[in-house]
Design an enzyme around this catalytic site. Structure first.
Site, PDB file in Angstrom:
ATOM      1  CG  ASP A 141       3.918  -2.484   1.622  1.00 27.44           C
ATOM      2  OD1 ASP A 141       3.830  -1.868   1.076  1.00 27.44           O
ATOM      3  OD2 ASP A 141       3.450  -3.358   2.467  1.00 27.44           O
ATOM      4  N   GLY A 142       5.922  -0.650   0.412  1.00 32.53           N
ATOM      5  CA  GLY A 142       6.804   0.479   0.782  1.00 32.53           C
ATOM      6  C   GLY A 142       7.255   0.694   2.101  1.00 32.53           C
ATOM      7  CB  ALA A 143       9.332   0.987   4.270  1.00 38.40           C
ATOM      8  CD  GLU A 169       1.349  -1.782   4.619  1.00 42.10           C
ATOM      9  OE1 GLU A 169       1.237  -0.915   3.782  1.00 42.10           O
ATOM     10  OE2 GLU A 169       1.757  -1.027   5.794  1.00 42.10           O
ATOM     11  N   GLY A 196       3.186   1.819   7.892  1.00 40.38           N
ATOM     12  CA  GLY A 196       2.000   2.279   8.295  1.00 40.38           C
ATOM     13  C   GLY A 196       1.543   3.603   8.387  1.00 40.38           C
ATOM     14  N   GLY A 197       2.680   4.469   7.614  1.00 37.33           N
ATOM     15  CA  GLY A 197       2.091   5.808   7.457  1.00 37.33           C
ATOM     16  C   GLY A 197       0.780   5.756   6.717  1.00 37.33           C
ATOM     17  CB  THR A 220      -0.991   0.000   1.086  1.00 37.45           C
ATOM     18  OG1 THR A 220      -1.938  -1.225   1.107  1.00 37.45           O
ATOM     19  CG2 THR A 220      -1.834   1.444   1.358  1.00 37.45           C
ATOM     20  N   GLY A 221       0.540   2.291  -0.488  1.00 32.69           N
ATOM     21  CA  GLY A 221       1.161   3.662  -0.542  1.00 32.69           C
ATOM     22  C   GLY A 221       1.604   3.887  -2.180  1.00 32.69           C
TER      23      GLY A 221
HETATM   24  O1  LIG Z   1       3.421   1.463   5.214  1.00 35.13           O
HETATM   25  C1  LIG Z   1       2.761   2.027   4.262  1.00 35.13           C
HETATM   26  C2  LIG Z   1       1.184   2.089   3.981  1.00 35.13           C
HETATM   27  O2  LIG Z   1       0.818   1.515   5.743  1.00 35.13           O
HETATM   28  C3  LIG Z   1       3.296   2.560   3.232  1.00 35.13           C
HETATM   29  O3  LIG Z   1       4.159   1.496   2.482  1.00 35.13           O
HETATM   30  C4  LIG Z   1       4.327   3.553   3.639  1.00 35.13           C
HETATM   31  O4  LIG Z   1       3.568   4.556   4.252  1.00 35.13           O
HETATM   32  C5  LIG Z   1       5.404   4.183   2.340  1.00 35.13           C
HETATM   33  O5  LIG Z   1       4.328   4.912   1.618  1.00 35.13           O
HETATM   34  P1  LIG Z   1       4.933   5.626   0.500  1.00 35.13           P
HETATM   35  O6  LIG Z   1       5.742   4.645  -0.417  1.00 35.13           O
HETATM   36  O7  LIG Z   1       3.648   6.546  -0.071  1.00 35.13           O
HETATM   37  O8  LIG Z   1       6.058   6.630   0.720  1.00 35.13           O
END
Ligand SMILES: O=C(CO)[C@H](O)[C@H](O)COP(=O)(O)O
Length: 228
Positions: free
Chosen positions: A85-87, A107, A99-100, A29-30
């Site tokens: 996934d992102g972080a 996740e 979790g941003g 997600t993200g």
């Molecule tokens: O943990 C997340 C969502 O719960 C996202 O992976 C994290 O916030 C990074 O988001 P982005 O790729 O938009 O910087």
């Protein structure tokens, strides 16, 4: 100035290249995961790549459906081949804060079920020590005040995450999130154990021993770190 969007795209494209025919895939997600999901869908259309996926949020699920990616429910799956996934932060030992975007509960379940987890991000994500990014802690509403009390006892400022209209942010599980401003987390393992011992905490954003590979976009390519 660094073009962070281009870096996210480079990392996402490199991760999407790791997807093989027939995989059962976890879709993160993200914004960075979105680039990867779009690239995976392109490979399905143009290269005939076949796969089945699970989505780590309702937003990702809607995106996957709109792109024609076949979805299954995580509840009927015991193992995933790969999660991308992102972080929000990732340290040199590949411990991460996530979790941003509020999707940490699903996740983490997907990450724990995956044979391999690839985290993707731009050059703002690697840190020496976790904690500058506020740590999300997802809490069942029944336990909101009791968990708040226990979190406050840890000594760091905490805030209940809210939506733009001021109402409390609700996750896909209809739970709430406290964002905890530790600033610096010296012992992520000990903190994770403390949070997991609080009844009512559904998930926290510390991902320890879950990330296998980090792919970080740079100005002209990617930097890849493997845990093993
Ligand atoms: O943990 C997340 C969502 O719960 C996202 O992976 C994290 O916030 C990074 O988001 P982005 O790729 O938009 O910087």
């Amino acid at each position: 100035m660094a073009d962070l969007e281009a870096q996210k795209q480079r990392a996402a494209l490199r991760a999407a290249a790791e997807v093989a025919d027939g995989m059962l895939l976890g879709l993160g997600t993200g914004s960075t995961a979105t680039y990867a999901i779009r690239e995976i869908a392109r490979r399905m259309r143009e290269e005939g790549l076949r796969l089945t996926a699970i989505a780590t949020s309702s937003a990702t699920g809607a995106l996957a459906v709109s792109l024609g990616i076949p979805l299954r429910s995580m509840g009927e799956i015991d193992q995933l081949d790969l999660v991308i996934d992102g972080a929000d932060e990732i340290d040199p030992a590949l411990r991460a804060i996530k979790g941003g975007g509020g999707a940490l509960f699903r996740e983490k379940i997907a990450a724990a079920a995956a044979v391999r987890m690839i985290v993707i991000g731009d050059s703002s994500k690697p840190v020496e020590t976790l904690g500058r990014f506020k740590l999300p802690v997802e809490v069942h509403p029944f336990a909101l005040r009791s968990v708040q009390h226990q979190l406050e006892a840890l000594g760091a400022p905490i805030a209940l995450r809210s939506r733009a209209d001021g109402a409390p942010f609700a996750t896909d599980q209809q739970a709430n999130i406290f964002d905890v401003a530790f600033d610096r987390i010296d012992d992520a393992g000990a903190l994770a154990r403390m949070l997991e011992a609080m009844p009512g905490v559904l998930a926290h954003g510390l991902f320890i021993d879950l990330v296998d590979t980090a792919i970080i976009g740079t100005e002209d390519g990617v930097s890849i770190t493997n845990r093993h």
